[in-house]
Enzyme design. Structure first.
Site, PDB file in Angstrom:
ATOM      1  N   HIS A  97     -26.349  14.789  -5.066  1.00 23.21           N
ATOM      2  CA  HIS A  97     -26.830  14.699  -6.616  1.00 23.21           C
ATOM      3  C   HIS A  97     -25.891  16.103  -7.086  1.00 23.21           C
ATOM      4  CE1 HIS A  97     -29.812  11.844  -6.504  1.00 23.21           C
ATOM      5  NE2 HIS A  97     -30.157  12.360  -5.654  1.00 23.21           N
ATOM      6  N   GLU A 137     -26.825  22.421 -17.906  1.00 19.57           N
ATOM      7  CA  GLU A 137     -28.244  21.839 -18.147  1.00 19.57           C
ATOM      8  C   GLU A 137     -28.643  22.514 -19.523  1.00 19.57           C
ATOM      9  OE1 GLU A 137     -30.469  21.547 -14.257  1.00 19.57           O
ATOM     10  OE2 GLU A 137     -30.194  19.464 -15.181  1.00 19.57           O
ATOM     11  N   HIS A 150     -26.550  27.330 -10.532  1.00 20.97           N
ATOM     12  CA  HIS A 150     -28.109  27.719 -10.276  1.00 20.97           C
ATOM     13  C   HIS A 150     -28.218  28.488  -9.107  1.00 20.97           C
ATOM     14  CE1 HIS A 150     -29.730  24.301 -13.286  1.00 20.97           C
ATOM     15  NE2 HIS A 150     -29.352  25.425 -13.938  1.00 20.97           N
ATOM     16  N   THR A 227     -35.292  20.756 -12.308  1.00 16.07           N
ATOM     17  CA  THR A 227     -34.639  20.096 -13.376  1.00 16.07           C
ATOM     18  C   THR A 227     -34.256  18.530 -12.601  1.00 16.07           C
ATOM     19  OG1 THR A 227     -32.182  20.878 -12.907  1.00 16.07           O
ATOM     20  CG2 THR A 227     -33.630  21.716 -14.692  1.00 16.07           C
TER      21      THR A 227
HETATM   22 ZN   LIG Z   1     -29.880  22.919 -10.524  1.00 19.82          ZN
END
Ligand SMILES: [Zn+2]
Length: 308
Positions: A97, A137, A150, A227
């Protein structure tokens, strides 16, 4: 940021944020994606053994409406401990992902700002788009940067206590440049080209996480969630105001990687969530707070004149 990101391919990934222990892997594989019948619209319906919080009210990411943020002058700055220390043995993993940086040698921690104590660096990963008009995001005043990094941290356990399960995630935007990109990012993109055929590659040499931070560390902060499923509402978000630089060539390299379903990994960002009953705090004086401050003397004078 995701639970699935703690991936069985690397034991360092298998750290459970809930129990502070390493968890079993294969059967807790969660099938979700960024499009189609397992896409974000349906995440709230995923059967995740009672852990699913994707349909709750304090979800991430959000749009940061700068004029509606509240400046909190009582909040300290963020303290980045050992971020200038070069970390060896960094592996870049395709989690299915995202692209994630793992190392058994992270020794960095962040504290200050809204954080209750110290939070230790666990991993870093990226979100990006199919084109350079999207990818991040969080959005700021509706604007979406092409990439967001992140840095995921978990709250350090007090002596004699188990881990709280709270996370602090630093969000760092990357803005498009035709010039020189961020030097830390270059070390990562150098090896991303090998990820098309490998699940993980080793970074050449060491990287200091501080190389992936802007010089000025003003931030927005709010209480939110992971998220990705199970979207646990355990995250204090620290979204840095100032972006770093990335160029088209580097973004193209991110777009050569593959999702777990073997489709090109792009648009791995969750849609914007409702703010609901939450407030976004800023660590710096925004246009709204400065205009209020600027008008304050005038308001006092007129109050004095009116009271006569
Ligand atoms: Zn993330």
């Amino acid at each position: 940021m995701s639970l699935r990101d703690f991936h069985p391919r690397d034991s360092h990934d298998r750290y459970s944020m809930y129990t502070g222990t390493y968890v079993a892997s294969a059967e807790d594989h969660i099938s979700w994606s960024y499009e189609g019948p397992t896409g974000p619209k349906y995440w709230a319906d995923l059967k995740l053994g009672g852990q699913n919080q994707c349909g709750l009210q304090k979800q991430s990411p959000i749009d940061i409406d700068v004029l509606k943020t509240r400046y909190d002058g009582s909040m300290s700055q963020l303290y980045f401990k050992s971020y200038d220390k070069a970390t060896p043995n960094i592996t870049i993993v395709n989690t299915g992902h995202s692209i994630q940086l793992n190392s058994p040698n992270w020794r960095q921690s962040v504290s200050g700002g809204p954080l209750p104590g110290s939070f230790n660096l666990l991993q870093m990963h990226f979100h990006w788009g199919k084109d350079s008009y999207r990818g991040a995001e969080h959005t700021v005043n509706g604007r979406r940067y092409p990439l967001e990094l992140h840095m995921v941290h978990s709250q350090a356990a007090e002596p004699g206590h188990s881990a709280s399960g709270r996370l602090a995630v630093i969000g760092i935007f990357f803005d498009l440049t035709e010039g020189e990109s961020n030097a830390g990012l270059q070390k990562i993109t150098q090896v991303i080209r090998d990820m098309r055929t490998h699940d993980s590659v080793d970074l050449r040499g060491a990287l200091s996480p501080g190389e992936l931070l802007p010089g000025t560390k003003h931030f927005f902060t709010y209480q939110g969630s992971l998220t990705t499923p199970p979207c646990s509402e355990v995250v204090t978000w620290l979204v840095l105001r100032d972006p770093l630089k990335i160029n088209e060539r580097e973004l193209a390299l991110f777009r050569t990687t593959l999702f777990e379903n073997n489709r090109t990994m792009v648009d791995n960002f969750r849609p914007i969530q409702m703010l609901n009953n939450r407030e976004v705090i800023s660590s710096f004086v925004t246009a709204s707070s400065s205009s209020l401050l600027a008008s304050l003397p005038l308001m006092i004078i007129s109050a004095i004149l009116c009271s006569r």
